[in-house]
Design a protein around this motif. Sequence first.
Motif, PDB file in Angstrom:
ATOM      1  N   HIS A 217      46.468  38.011  54.855  1.00 23.61           N
ATOM      2  CA  HIS A 217      46.120  36.939  54.109  1.00 23.61           C
ATOM      3  C   HIS A 217      44.906  37.470  52.981  1.00 23.61           C
ATOM      4  O   HIS A 217      44.041  38.056  53.323  1.00 23.61           O
ATOM      5  CB  HIS A 217      45.504  35.712  55.007  1.00 23.61           C
ATOM      6  CG  HIS A 217      46.331  35.372  56.114  1.00 23.61           C
ATOM      7  ND1 HIS A 217      47.495  34.658  56.051  1.00 23.61           N
ATOM      8  CD2 HIS A 217      46.308  35.820  57.285  1.00 23.61           C
ATOM      9  CE1 HIS A 217      47.895  34.248  57.147  1.00 23.61           C
ATOM     10  NE2 HIS A 217      47.353  35.215  57.968  1.00 23.61           N
ATOM     11  N   VAL A 218      45.008  36.827  51.940  1.00 23.76           N
ATOM     12  CA  VAL A 218      43.936  36.928  51.023  1.00 23.76           C
ATOM     13  C   VAL A 218      43.181  36.026  50.671  1.00 23.76           C
ATOM     14  O   VAL A 218      43.749  34.480  50.621  1.00 23.76           O
ATOM     15  CB  VAL A 218      44.561  37.557  49.565  1.00 23.76           C
ATOM     16  CG1 VAL A 218      43.463  37.619  48.517  1.00 23.76           C
ATOM     17  CG2 VAL A 218      45.542  38.528  49.574  1.00 23.76           C
ATOM     18  N   VAL A 225      44.507  32.395  49.523  1.00 20.78           N
ATOM     19  CA  VAL A 225      45.460  32.225  48.183  1.00 20.78           C
ATOM     20  C   VAL A 225      46.715  32.842  48.190  1.00 20.78           C
ATOM     21  O   VAL A 225      47.538  32.709  47.428  1.00 20.78           O
ATOM     22  CB  VAL A 225      44.450  32.808  46.940  1.00 20.78           C
ATOM     23  CG1 VAL A 225      43.189  31.881  46.669  1.00 20.78           C
ATOM     24  CG2 VAL A 225      44.268  34.215  47.018  1.00 20.78           C
ATOM     25  N   LYS A 226      46.944  33.808  49.217  1.00 22.13           N
ATOM     26  CA  LYS A 226      48.166  34.323  49.424  1.00 22.13           C
ATOM     27  C   LYS A 226      48.185  34.978  50.768  1.00 22.13           C
ATOM     28  O   LYS A 226      47.219  35.227  51.317  1.00 22.13           O
ATOM     29  CB  LYS A 226      48.373  35.546  48.453  1.00 22.13           C
ATOM     30  CG  LYS A 226      49.610  36.082  48.392  1.00 22.13           C
ATOM     31  CD  LYS A 226      49.915  36.895  47.068  1.00 22.13           C
ATOM     32  CE  LYS A 226      51.388  37.273  47.020  1.00 22.13           C
ATOM     33  NZ  LYS A 226      52.410  36.344  46.760  1.00 22.13           N
ATOM     34  N   LEU A 232      51.930  43.128  51.803  1.00 20.42           N
ATOM     35  CA  LEU A 232      51.069  42.725  51.023  1.00 20.42           C
ATOM     36  C   LEU A 232      49.546  43.593  50.913  1.00 20.42           C
ATOM     37  O   LEU A 232      49.128  43.603  49.813  1.00 20.42           O
ATOM     38  CB  LEU A 232      50.655  41.172  51.324  1.00 20.42           C
ATOM     39  CG  LEU A 232      49.599  40.442  50.647  1.00 20.42           C
ATOM     40  CD1 LEU A 232      49.915  40.351  49.147  1.00 20.42           C
ATOM     41  CD2 LEU A 232      49.351  39.108  51.334  1.00 20.42           C
ATOM     42  N   LEU A 236      48.183  45.168  47.554  1.00 15.68           N
ATOM     43  CA  LEU A 236      46.878  44.919  47.126  1.00 15.68           C
ATOM     44  C   LEU A 236      46.028  46.253  46.862  1.00 15.68           C
ATOM     45  O   LEU A 236      45.276  46.440  46.056  1.00 15.68           O
ATOM     46  CB  LEU A 236      45.922  43.967  48.253  1.00 15.68           C
ATOM     47  CG  LEU A 236      46.413  42.813  48.338  1.00 15.68           C
ATOM     48  CD1 LEU A 236      45.706  42.260  49.757  1.00 15.68           C
ATOM     49  CD2 LEU A 236      46.085  41.841  47.437  1.00 15.68           C
ATOM     50  N   TYR A 241      42.812  42.878  43.320  1.00 15.81           N
ATOM     51  CA  TYR A 241      43.073  41.289  43.649  1.00 15.81           C
ATOM     52  C   TYR A 241      43.220  40.496  42.572  1.00 15.81           C
ATOM     53  O   TYR A 241      43.497  39.358  42.535  1.00 15.81           O
ATOM     54  CB  TYR A 241      41.622  40.984  44.469  1.00 15.81           C
ATOM     55  CG  TYR A 241      41.579  41.808  45.895  1.00 15.81           C
ATOM     56  CD1 TYR A 241      42.363  41.276  46.661  1.00 15.81           C
ATOM     57  CD2 TYR A 241      40.523  42.463  46.104  1.00 15.81           C
ATOM     58  CE1 TYR A 241      42.310  41.739  47.981  1.00 15.81           C
ATOM     59  CE2 TYR A 241      40.361  42.802  47.412  1.00 15.81           C
ATOM     60  CZ  TYR A 241      41.255  42.619  48.390  1.00 15.81           C
ATOM     61  OH  TYR A 241      41.447  43.070  49.448  1.00 15.81           O
ATOM     62  N   TRP A 243      45.117  40.132  40.036  1.00 15.36           N
ATOM     63  CA  TRP A 243      46.374  39.441  39.743  1.00 15.36           C
ATOM     64  C   TRP A 243      46.650  38.196  40.511  1.00 15.36           C
ATOM     65  O   TRP A 243      47.468  37.354  40.171  1.00 15.36           O
ATOM     66  CB  TRP A 243      47.503  40.322  39.997  1.00 15.36           C
ATOM     67  CG  TRP A 243      47.739  40.848  41.630  1.00 15.36           C
ATOM     68  CD1 TRP A 243      47.009  41.611  42.103  1.00 15.36           C
ATOM     69  CD2 TRP A 243      48.659  40.363  42.363  1.00 15.36           C
ATOM     70  NE1 TRP A 243      47.280  41.990  43.412  1.00 15.36           N
ATOM     71  CE2 TRP A 243      48.343  40.996  43.727  1.00 15.36           C
ATOM     72  CE3 TRP A 243      49.561  39.473  42.529  1.00 15.36           C
ATOM     73  CZ2 TRP A 243      49.223  41.080  44.746  1.00 15.36           C
ATOM     74  CZ3 TRP A 243      50.573  39.438  43.528  1.00 15.36           C
ATOM     75  CH2 TRP A 243      50.158  39.953  44.504  1.00 15.36           C
ATOM     76  N   LEU A 244      45.802  37.851  41.627  1.00 16.43           N
ATOM     77  CA  LEU A 244      45.908  36.930  42.214  1.00 16.43           C
ATOM     78  C   LEU A 244      44.739  35.524  41.715  1.00 16.43           C
ATOM     79  O   LEU A 244      43.729  35.998  41.519  1.00 16.43           O
ATOM     80  CB  LEU A 244      45.531  36.903  43.765  1.00 16.43           C
ATOM     81  CG  LEU A 244      46.564  37.834  44.564  1.00 16.43           C
ATOM     82  CD1 LEU A 244      45.613  38.325  45.850  1.00 16.43           C
ATOM     83  CD2 LEU A 244      47.832  37.198  44.782  1.00 16.43           C
TER      84      LEU A 244
END
Length: 247
Positions: A217-218, A225-226, A232, A236, A241, A243-244
């Motif tokens: 998870h981000v 958020v993702k 993933l 990353l 980060y 692009w998120l």
Amino acid sequence: MLEINNLHARVEDKEILKGVTLSIKAGEVHAIMGPNGSGKSTLSHVLAGREGYEVTKGGATFQGQDLLAMEPEARAAAGVFLGFQYPVEIPGVTNLYFLKAALNAQRKTRGDKELDAADFLAYVKQRVKQMQMDVKMLHRGVNEDFSGGEKKRNEILQMLVLQPKLMILDETDSGLDIDALKVVSDGINAMRSKDTATLLVTHYQRLLDYVQPDFVHVLAGGRIVKSGGPDLARELEEKGYGWLAAA
Ligand code: ADP
Ligand code: MG
Ligand code: MG
């Protein structure tokens, strides 16, 4: 095992967590990544019950119990282990004494008999060996004059002694050389089973090469958020980060 539901928390006057929702089942390892200052350590501290954090909305349960309502000692006795980015030093209290007291406090709360000195020593020595540590460190003050790497190994040793059900580890990999990273990872992996769960907070993908997460998870701007699988983390590592969209 752990259900975090729309958790909001603030430190002083600043809202840091802005609605974190996460569900971790027994047998799973979840990694939380995210830029500096996104609230990762705040999340660990809130789950640990550290002072100074105010939960303003939402909550968290551990095995169906209100985790945030439990005293920190009760969390430990129930089988929640929290490892920190900056482990505390307790000068003058030997590691051996500390580990024995922690284990016996847990056993007492569960209604188990205390281990006697000889049984405890055998139990702890086996784990010291597993962490490739020198037994002499059992007689030093807890983390007193330990190097960064030794503190992290010691933290995983504490975990192996206490045999928790839920592990929340905040940047256990920071400051480790490759050999120490491997030993620490092996310790975490040794705790993996269908009955345990782990929340691993980390900046870098490196640790996740050794401890392979089921979910990644981000956390950005106080929200997840993702979410995705192990891929993933690799994405990353490549793209950062930026692009998120931070919430
Ligand atoms: P991360 O672990 O993701 O790097 P933190 O949870 O440590 O992020 O910090 C999130 C934000 O909360 C940062 O902006 C940080 O400055 C702020 N913060 C954390 N602890 C405190 C505190 N005790 N007092 C004021 N601000 C804090
Ligand atoms: Mg940080
Ligand atoms: Mg942090």
